[in-house]
Design an enzyme around this catalytic site. Sequence first.
Site, short mmCIF file in Angstrom:
data_model
loop_
_atom_site.label_atom_id
_atom_site.label_comp_id
_atom_site.label_asym_id
_atom_site.label_seq_id
_atom_site.Cartn_x
_atom_site.Cartn_y
_atom_site.Cartn_z
N ASP A 1 -9.07 3.66 -2.10
CA ASP A 1 -9.86 4.17 -0.98
C ASP A 1 -11.15 4.84 -1.46
OD1 ASP A 1 -7.77 3.21 0.46
OD2 ASP A 1 -6.92 5.16 0.97
N GLU B 1 2.63 4.87 -4.18
CA GLU B 1 2.68 5.75 -5.37
C GLU B 1 4.01 6.51 -5.53
OE1 GLU B 1 -1.03 4.43 -4.30
OE2 GLU B 1 0.14 5.81 -3.07
N ASP C 1 0.85 -1.19 0.00
CA ASP C 1 0.00 0.00 0.00
C ASP C 1 0.89 1.24 0.00
OD1 ASP C 1 -2.36 1.44 0.15
OD2 ASP C 1 -2.57 1.23 2.32
#
Length: 900
Positions: free
Chosen positions: A591, A441, A438
């Site tokens: 999300d 990015e 997670d």
Amino acid sequence: MFVKSFLALAAYTRFALAAPYPHDTTSLVFARATDPSTCPGYTATNVDVTDSGLTADLTLAGAACNAYSEDLQELKLVVEHQTDDRLHVKIYDAGLNMFQVQEEVMPRPANDKVASSGAAVRFDIIAQPFAFKVIRNSNNETIFDTTGTPLIFEKQYIRLRTNLPKDPNLYGLGEHSDSFRFHTKDYRRSFLNAESINIPNNANLYGSHPVYFDHRGDKGTNGVFLLNSSPMNIDVDQDDAGNQYLEYNTIGGVLDLYFLAGPAPADVSKQYADVVGYSAMYPYWTLGFHQCKYGYWDVNMVAEVVANYSTAGIPLEVMWTDIDYMDARQDFTLDPERFPLTKMQELVSTLHSRDQRYVLILDPGVHAFEEVAAYKSGHDLDIFLKAADGTDLLGVQWPGAVAWPDWFHPNAQKWWTDEVLNFFDTDSGVNIDGIWVDMNEASNFCQDTTCKPREKAIADGIPPKPAHDPRPNTGRPIPGFPASFQPNSSKRDLESRQAMGQMKGFADREWFNPAYTVNNHVGNLSDLTIYFNTSNYDGTHQYDTHNLYGHMMAMTTQQSMITRRPELRPFVLTRSTWAGTGRKVTHWFGDNASDWEHYRTSIRQMLSFVSMHQMPLVGSDVCGFNGNTNENLCARWAMLGAFQPFYRNHAELSTIQQEFYQWPSVAEAAKKAIDTRYKLLDYIYTALYYQTTTGAPMINPLFFLYPNDANTFGIQEQWFYGDSLLISPVTTDYSDTVTYYLPNDVFYDYWTHEKIQGSGANVTESNLTTSDIPVHIRGGSILPHRMNSANTTKALRQEDFYVLVAPAADGSAKGRLYLDEGEKIEQPGVSEIEFRFEGGKFSTSGSFGYAGAVGESVMVAKVVVIGQEKAGATGTFDAETGAIEVEGPWKLDGGFDFQL
């Protein structure tokens, strides 16, 4: 190729034999033009044509316009007919200074160098000003056309525009939350991977997949993939005269284009897989139901959720834990009081004894303190990205000040694998079954370069102190778990904390605010991520490789899992992706919010990722992640999610509990949904297998199966699960009614087996409870089922099969079934079985190499043929339902047949 010789080329293209328009090469001073339309474009010279392609030099055709940075004077053009249905066109700088994606990140497809005479498309070049067209040979349809708008190729800006027909049907270009088919005016897709709370519309999200599908009905479908990882905008718009176009605007890299000729939509999917890679095959168990929540604050709560599912009679295959398990949110650690090692091992061993699985999360940022074992080992191997002064570059993530792994460093794989092996050791660690990566990015809590990470972490209280005091148990019995989880257990485990000129990009660029702006919903180009001027080990910069960071972390993690369990298919789920990430790992849609719009959005995202981005095992957070869900929405989502590939309920820390057993109607919907999903698990596992081997999508938009029906081109709230089951959920807020489209074809109601003749029109159904979802079988299909569902996928494999035959209008049908052991990378034996029904005869053929493990069934108990008007010589006829049931059993160790 459209031309057979250089002379023919020169005649067609108005080839300029004289020197190009003179240009000034003495000054490198940047002066921005007020209007990019004044840019001169390029002239093609030295064109060398072969049977399978051409090469040419491209020279700036006039005075440099320097629209957003310095024009590059000399370019190279390479055109290759790599296969009969794939054309490669590459335009790059002659000095090889512009960044090109590394081979290790994207292995290039083989170039078969096929003869242009037999290719599906041809390449037409215009020399002055340079432009080109790609034309389908079968019908002379122009599928890409750059004429009329000069190419701009600058140090920090490249523009290439293609003309399009009016009202085009364009799809792809993920990741986004917008409409499945793009708007055709004032629409922009931005590619800059970013933390994306509530997945906003018209924004850059977690992944970058610069491939689009262009569907033109009976004229065919084509795809275009730009192999470029630099930040970019892709605009779909119309000029002042109303002419339609698509325009690439990138601030780095090169134009490395792959034209995929189709002509069928699914053909383009397969051709894209040939370029970026075919999906990994995943374990059978990954298709089961998964549960997670950020906020399961201790191991007792995790165990209680597992037990609650059992008590409620809702099958749970995989339990997950978010960052709650970590000591102060640090990778490769356990909170010694809330998730002590001994009880974590008991949790996992209990799950495994019940044939359930366990997945934990990891983030890229490593807490930058010498006392942290993972940081010290990484620092000793020098694998972290560096600041200008040579120290480890710091940012802020969940544990506080963090160092960022440099995934291009040759020691990064060893370091990460060693940490995975140590922490997740089968005997001495937490014996997980999959890893979830997670925040990759990468998401950085530092706003920009003025941030002082250590000071910010302290000022913001990162990480926060645990919200709950430790406890030995919940105070309630947890059925099926060891004594340490039960009341009256006072056991406390007080363990200690566990610890240039080389295609790399120009070095003298404006890193943070280039003149051309790529849209970024979180702020400026380099905000809230790793700073773009940061250099990687190989000399490239985050400016060009930012969009690869999560891809590289996920790929590294997948290799670590293979090292950990060499014989088993790894399962790695990643938030951030790039083109080709699906070769080894999978993705969830991030999300989202607990609202009806994101319920609908999950369908659009699934359609794009599975059918166009070659990432089949995807899905959204069922019932929504951010904000409180509600009973009606969660029940509908439980039904919808069961017909999507990856099926996980997950929610944010501050939300209410939303496990399926929390509301009676949701529990009822979930039981029906999972029961149906599991009976069909071998059907969709078969579809997954064929996507991994042939590229054929396991989820199909309607226009993939009805490419000439214009009514299907914009449908985004229905889909085919596999290629046989049409799913049409209620999508209106709090409604019991759905209007769906049935193409002009034979269908059967999945629940009642009623035969329905579609007429290419909408159908409305009302009075649908939250446990109802319209599902139709496409005529001509044969569906393998398990006779009964089960609590786990291992128990499911003990159930016999039954085969459902749904004939087409001509009375024929076909289907297939793939069988294997379910988890091994190298399968000892597999079955690929073809079912056919024609002229009243049912038959099987294919390979029958899978004999089944101990306790498993490879028996067909019965075959049911629906849509019949009268009894046959074989089987039992039900006049009310129109079904003929033929009893077995037949063992799937060879072919069998019968005549009705």
